[in-house]
Design a protein around this motif. Sequence first.
Motif, PDB file in Angstrom:
ATOM      1  N   ASN A  66     -20.941 -19.578 -63.480  1.00 45.23           N
ATOM      2  CA  ASN A  66     -19.954 -20.461 -64.088  1.00 45.23           C
ATOM      3  C   ASN A  66     -20.551 -21.241 -65.264  1.00 45.23           C
ATOM      4  N   ARG A  67     -21.782 -21.697 -65.117  1.00 44.95           N
ATOM      5  CA  ARG A  67     -22.422 -22.468 -66.174  1.00 44.95           C
ATOM      6  C   ARG A  67     -22.633 -21.612 -67.426  1.00 44.95           C
ATOM      7  N   GLY A 173     -20.706 -30.322 -69.235  1.00 50.69           N
ATOM      8  CA  GLY A 173     -20.568 -29.096 -68.458  1.00 50.69           C
ATOM      9  C   GLY A 173     -21.896 -28.476 -68.099  1.00 50.69           C
ATOM     10  N   SER A 174     -22.853 -28.569 -69.003  1.00 48.66           N
ATOM     11  CA  SER A 174     -24.174 -27.993 -68.740  1.00 48.66           C
ATOM     12  C   SER A 174     -24.832 -28.623 -67.523  1.00 48.66           C
ATOM     13  N   ILE A 177     -21.548 -28.198 -63.895  1.00 48.82           N
ATOM     14  CA  ILE A 177     -20.908 -26.986 -63.380  1.00 48.82           C
ATOM     15  C   ILE A 177     -21.877 -26.208 -62.498  1.00 48.82           C
ATOM     16  N   HIS A 178     -21.422 -25.840 -61.302  1.00 50.82           N
ATOM     17  CA  HIS A 178     -22.252 -25.156 -60.321  1.00 50.82           C
ATOM     18  C   HIS A 178     -21.648 -23.803 -59.948  1.00 50.82           C
ATOM     19  N   GLN A 179     -22.351 -23.082 -59.087  1.00 52.16           N
ATOM     20  CA  GLN A 179     -21.941 -21.738 -58.682  1.00 52.16           C
ATOM     21  C   GLN A 179     -21.468 -21.744 -57.226  1.00 52.16           C
TER      22      GLN A 179
END
Length: 450
Positions: A66-67, A173-174, A177-179
């Motif tokens: 996602n990232r 966002g960097s 955002i996680h997976q």
Amino acid sequence: MLVVAIVALMSFLGVLTETSLNTTFPALMQNFHVSLATVQWVTSGYLLMAALVMLTSAYTKRRFTNRQLFIAAAVLFCIGDLLCASAQVFAQLLLGRLIQAGCVGICTPLMVNIILDVVPRAKLGLYLGIANVIVLIAPALGPTFGGAVTAFASWRMIFWLTLPLALLLLVLGSGQIHQYTQQSRLAFDWGRFFLLAVALITLNLGLTTISSGRWLIVGLWLLVCAVSMTLFLRLSRTSTRFLFSLTVFKHPAFLFSFLPYLSLQFSNVGINFLLPNYVQDVFGASAFIGGLILLPGSVFNGLGQPVYGWMLDHFGGRLPLLLGDGLFTLGVLTMAIFGPALGVGGITGAYLIFAIGRSMAFSNSVAFGLKALAKDLQPDANALYNMGQQAVGGIGTTVLSLLMTGSHHLGWSHAQNIAAGSAWAFWLLVALGGVIFTLYWTLLRRTTQP
């Protein structure tokens, strides 16, 4: 929801710049000395490119984190912003818009896929509605924002003002955002992607060329489109590489929600292009007023999303889908019958009815379809919903602009010809309302309420 909000706000910026430019077409035509048929590629080309990127979302969800996807989207938006803001020729502006389309093409499916990963099925309508608030507020602000910026400064400021926000979202966002799912190393199906891209591009080129009256060229473009689609379907039977699964079309829940979804998007993007230009040409309104008429309907379009999603979760599909289509049809029927007699205020009111109904049906078409599908098919369905939304939106702009400018009665003023051409566009949307009702009736009859 913080992660979803960051991704949705990135999509918001993409949609904001897209809808802002709809009210700047007269200024762009004067600035770059191009025709309406040429300048509308700023919108239809953007939507087409976004559709091609969205085609890959089922693959990219399984292949990249996602990232990684978000950072790529934000960088594309910033590059496009700089190219558009500094454009000295129309080709540079168009290139910047095509690059920016990658942002919406990545972020919109990414937002939905994150929700599908973490939200319970019973609350899917509500959460998709909450996420859509952020994205769908952009059409509410876009025309007004674009009209105001053009009236008081320059259309270039649309891009300079959004650039700092995009850079801020890139930083946020960097880090946030996680997976949520495992990745797989899949081989991308470039052959099927190329064939589908050729089909979508030549279909748009064929429709755009109609205005020139060169029917042989139109026929050739449409023939290439048909051949490409045929080859795509044949290759899909034997391909071992991954793009998206066509098995979703075997499920009535997808097929009979997908077709109304396309029709509603065709109508929405087309009429959002038509009405700002309609009030300028027919009523002599300014670009600022042209953008302002969409504001009330678009606000309800965005802010109503959680309510519309809640309706689906608690009452099933019948109420929001059929009521939404009914309001949609009533709005365009009013424009078709009364047209120029409505004035600016009447058009604003008719659009408000249209927007509430269209939004109610549109968002719940996707939520209904996704709730009824197995989890392993949801990414493929999401890719097709999003690709179709962008591709058909571009076609909607092309078709309605052709109808709007298609009346050439001798002795009539420009305003009278635009009003007559627009009437044909409104009646086309009325007919689509009837088709959508039939599709929804079939969907509700053949699908168990999720």
